[in-house]
Structure formats: C-alpha cells, structure tokens
Design a protein around this motif. Sequence first.
Motif, short mmCIF file in Angstrom:
data_model
loop_
_atom_site.label_atom_id
_atom_site.label_comp_id
_atom_site.label_asym_id
_atom_site.label_seq_id
_atom_site.Cartn_x
_atom_site.Cartn_y
_atom_site.Cartn_z
N CYS A 3 -81.78 -11.97 2.02
CA CYS A 3 -80.43 -12.19 2.57
C CYS A 3 -80.31 -13.55 3.23
O CYS A 3 -79.33 -14.27 3.01
CB CYS A 3 -80.09 -11.10 3.58
SG CYS A 3 -79.90 -9.48 2.88
N HIS B 230 -80.32 -16.30 0.59
CA HIS B 230 -79.07 -16.28 -0.16
C HIS B 230 -77.95 -16.98 0.63
O HIS B 230 -77.24 -17.84 0.09
CB HIS B 230 -78.67 -14.85 -0.48
CG HIS B 230 -77.37 -14.71 -1.18
ND1 HIS B 230 -77.19 -15.14 -2.47
CD2 HIS B 230 -76.19 -14.21 -0.77
CE1 HIS B 230 -75.93 -14.90 -2.83
NE2 HIS B 230 -75.31 -14.34 -1.81
N TYR B 231 -77.82 -16.65 1.89
CA TYR B 231 -76.77 -17.27 2.69
C TYR B 231 -77.05 -18.74 2.98
O TYR B 231 -76.11 -19.54 3.07
CB TYR B 231 -76.52 -16.47 3.98
CG TYR B 231 -75.73 -15.23 3.69
CD1 TYR B 231 -74.40 -15.31 3.30
CD2 TYR B 231 -76.31 -13.99 3.77
CE1 TYR B 231 -73.67 -14.18 3.01
CE2 TYR B 231 -75.58 -12.85 3.49
CZ TYR B 231 -74.26 -12.95 3.11
OH TYR B 231 -73.55 -11.83 2.81
#
Length: 114
Positions: free
Chosen positions: A94, A97-98
């Motif tokens: 996560c 990805h961000y």
Amino acid sequence: MFNIISYILFLSISFYITIDVGRRCYNAGESYLEYLLNDKHLCLTINRILLGCYYLVNLGYIAINIAFWEKVDSMEEIVAVAAVRTGSIILILCVLHYINIFTLYFLRKKLTLK
C-alpha cells in the motif's frame, strides 16, 4: 515440521498477493499513466519498469522475511506468524503504491508548469 507448514502458507499467500496486485496495478496503471503523461509509448515503458521493480522489491522482501523466521511450535503460532508477516507485506504494498501515485502526480504537475 510446523516451520515448513508456515513457510508454505506464507509463501503461497504472499506470492498470490504479489502477483495479483502487480497484475491489477499494471492493467489499471496504464490508463492512469496515459492520463498523466499523454504519451502511450512512454507510459507503456514506465508501467513495465514499475511492474518489474514491484516484483523485485516484493519477492526480495519475502525472501528476507523467511531468512529471519522464528521457530514455530504450534498451529496457533503458524497462523499468527503468517498473518503478521503477510500483513506487513500488504502494508508495504500500500505504501509503495501510494508513493508511486503521488510521485507521478507531482511529476505531472511539474511537467505541465514548464
């Protein structure tokens, strides 16, 4: 014996998550990159590089995780250790990805200001 079971459980879950998330981000990222960069060939190249780096980082982290595995003595510990290790991989996915999304967004802003 319990360590082998926990390795198999952890590796199967981790590989599935890594491959599935990578494929989904690759497919969805193509249109996002085209929106940001307006160059189809550059977007395809960047998307492939991001996918390759994604796989290398995740598979490397999985290998490091197994190298520092503690001894597992019961079925409860198998579930606990596999859950904590898999959860840490998901959190790292996560964050990465961000970071990629924000980096591409800010690069787009910088390119449009020129």
